[in-house]
Scaffold this active site. Sequence first.
Site, PDB file in Angstrom:
ATOM      1  N   LYS A 282     -11.372  -9.310   6.808  1.00 18.87           N
ATOM      2  CA  LYS A 282     -12.377  -8.355   6.335  1.00 18.87           C
ATOM      3  C   LYS A 282     -13.711  -8.705   6.979  1.00 18.87           C
ATOM      4  CE  LYS A 282     -10.563  -7.614   1.641  1.00 18.87           C
ATOM      5  NZ  LYS A 282     -10.186  -6.196   1.723  1.00 18.87           N
ATOM      6  N   ARG A 356       0.309  -5.509  -2.264  1.00 20.14           N
ATOM      7  CA  ARG A 356       1.622  -4.868  -2.445  1.00 20.14           C
ATOM      8  C   ARG A 356       2.759  -5.830  -2.104  1.00 20.14           C
ATOM      9  NH1 ARG A 356      -0.103  -0.155   1.567  1.00 20.14           N
ATOM     10  NH2 ARG A 356      -2.087  -0.822   0.679  1.00 20.14           N
TER      11      ARG A 356
HETATM   12  N1  BES Z   1      -8.127  -6.228  -2.475  1.00 18.94           N
HETATM   13  C1  BES Z   1      -8.209  -5.146  -1.572  1.00 18.94           C
HETATM   14  C2  BES Z   1      -8.640  -3.833  -2.241  1.00 18.94           C
HETATM   15  C3  BES Z   1     -10.021  -3.829  -2.830  1.00 18.94           C
HETATM   16  C4  BES Z   1     -11.091  -3.393  -2.063  1.00 18.94           C
HETATM   17  C5  BES Z   1     -10.245  -4.217  -4.132  1.00 18.94           C
HETATM   18  C6  BES Z   1     -12.364  -3.383  -2.614  1.00 18.94           C
HETATM   19  C7  BES Z   1     -11.511  -4.211  -4.675  1.00 18.94           C
HETATM   20  C8  BES Z   1     -12.577  -3.795  -3.914  1.00 18.94           C
HETATM   21  C9  BES Z   1      -6.853  -4.919  -0.920  1.00 18.94           C
HETATM   22  O1  BES Z   1      -6.079  -6.060  -0.726  1.00 18.94           O
HETATM   23  C10 BES Z   1      -7.081  -4.345   0.443  1.00 18.94           C
HETATM   24  O2  BES Z   1      -7.648  -5.001   1.245  1.00 18.94           O
HETATM   25  N2  BES Z   1      -6.610  -3.115   0.656  1.00 18.94           N
HETATM   26  C11 BES Z   1      -6.736  -2.445   1.903  1.00 18.94           C
HETATM   27  C12 BES Z   1      -5.412  -1.836   2.254  1.00 18.94           C
HETATM   28  C13 BES Z   1      -5.346  -1.297   3.660  1.00 18.94           C
HETATM   29  C14 BES Z   1      -5.426  -2.425   4.656  1.00 18.94           C
HETATM   30  C15 BES Z   1      -4.034  -0.543   3.818  1.00 18.94           C
HETATM   31  C16 BES Z   1      -7.818  -1.388   1.748  1.00 18.94           C
HETATM   32  O3  BES Z   1      -7.888  -0.745   0.700  1.00 18.94           O
HETATM   33  O4  BES Z   1      -8.611  -1.241   2.668  1.00 18.94           O
HETATM   34 MN    MN Z   2      -6.553  -7.104   1.050  1.00 21.34          MN
END
Ligand code: BES
Ligand code: MN
Length: 508
Positions: A282, A356
């Site tokens: 990230k 997931r």
């Molecule tokens: N933990 C994150 C989702 C999240 C984002 C929770 C902001 C709380 C605040 C999750 O693991 C994630 O990174 N999801 C990705 C999925 C994508 C790579 C398919 C997302 O939502 O960008």
């Molecule tokens: Mn994530």
Amino acid sequence: MTALTLSTAAVPGLRADAIVVGVAKGTNGPVVAPGAEAVDAAYDGGLADVLETLGATGAEGEVTKLPAPAGFKAPLILAVGLGAESEKDAGYGSEALRRAAGVAARALFGAKKAAFALPLTEAADAGAVGEGALLGAYSFDAYKENGKDAKGRGGKAPLADVVLLGGKPRDRAYKAAVDRAVAVGEELNRARDLINMPPNDLNPAAFAAIAQDAAKLHGLKIQVLDEKALTKGGYGGILGVGSGSASAPRLVKLSYTSSKAKKHLALVGKGITYDSGGISLKPAGHNETMKCDMSGAAAVFATVVAAARLGLEVNVTGWLALAENMPSGSAVRPGDVLRMFSGKTVEVLNTDAEGRLVLADALWAASQEKPDAIVDVATLTGAMMLALGNRTFGIMANDDAFRGAVHEAATEVGEDSWPMPLPEHLRKGMDSPVADIANMGERMGGGLVAGLFLREFVGEGITWAHLDIAGPAFNEGGPFGYTPKGGTGSAVRTLVRLAELAASGELS
Ligand code: BES
Ligand code: MN
Ligand code: ZN
């Protein structure tokens, strides 16, 4: 921790730091809500006028402080806004009372004892006021140990004593409502503590150890699978996500059983103690709050303990899928294929879609016991935040009636949620040329794609719902109502309500 008691004490003689009264928005200015009669009488029935002079309107969230009338033992009257005036005898609604009590409790940091004289029409109202007060009187001080001044909000500690006036202390329903508020309030606040704990201290092993302590305290059965047991069992999803971290993953199974249970509810929580994104790292600006990525596991943990404290006549099994998602030489790579606990293979296209993967293994593990229903809770997708904002969680399910029941339960306890679909056409976006499924699909509808992925790891014929709490789990803005900054404890009240409904046979 804040103590909660019911009392019939007369207001003028009550020793407290403040008396809390309700003020509502009437058609011609503020009106004093029922419960405050004694206070109003001490102002010769002119409390509404006094409040109006001070600028009060009765709007939700509003706080007006005024010196108590002569003869009162308490020095301060705190009038809290309830929003629109209630129709004749209709009452103010649990959530309006819960929020008002939370606002009052937040305004009373630094005070020791407050008496709440808010409008109570039934036992549930006393529970709501109690719950709101306990949740509002929350602060996270564990890392501010440099003397007393650093504690609480602005150097002030939360209320120690909350006295509920206007209820019936000898009535069983009122007593039960207060006991419930204490159990739910305390466990929800403990979930907030876990979420707020920095990830250098709360790693998967530390979370599992905390669960072990709670299990001992509350007589729960617990099983902790460490990396060795996970390897032996073939939990490729949890192991894959945890492989980049110096802190190994865990799968915790926490069981509360009742000899009178007719139903078995399984709860599965995403417990990523820190989500850096892994190799699909990230960027800065997206990782500062990612300690909150274990909020689902915290909610499940709190619910199992609350169910035990309340002695609910239902079996509740909590599954905490704990891992830290980090990049390193041993981390899972985009392109890797994982063999999951269910036997299915997953091509990892984005290591940031890790939730997931851990949930898939935990859902399959939960399915092996054939529970009557499974509910998973996860801070799963940014897409759900884009869709619903940061105060509403999305509900997906493999059964429309069950999704409706979860939505109804959430609404009943004052949690904002919304039913979301699982459109079949989005499944093919996760087709993989090398594995059974990929961990990413189309960008559009990303929250629903994640839900479709999870659905594949729920055992045949088992009713399942998925709560994506990415929005409401962590409050980055200022506090409001009974919600503090930071970890909120989202979904705890909904899960406890679902357990209650399962206990009383009202859940499909
Ligand atoms: N933990 C994150 C989702 C999240 C984002 C929770 C902001 C709380 C605040 C999750 O693991 C994630 O990174 N999801 C990705 C999925 C994508 C790579 C398919 C997302 O939502 O960008
Ligand atoms: Mn994530
Ligand atoms: Zn995550």
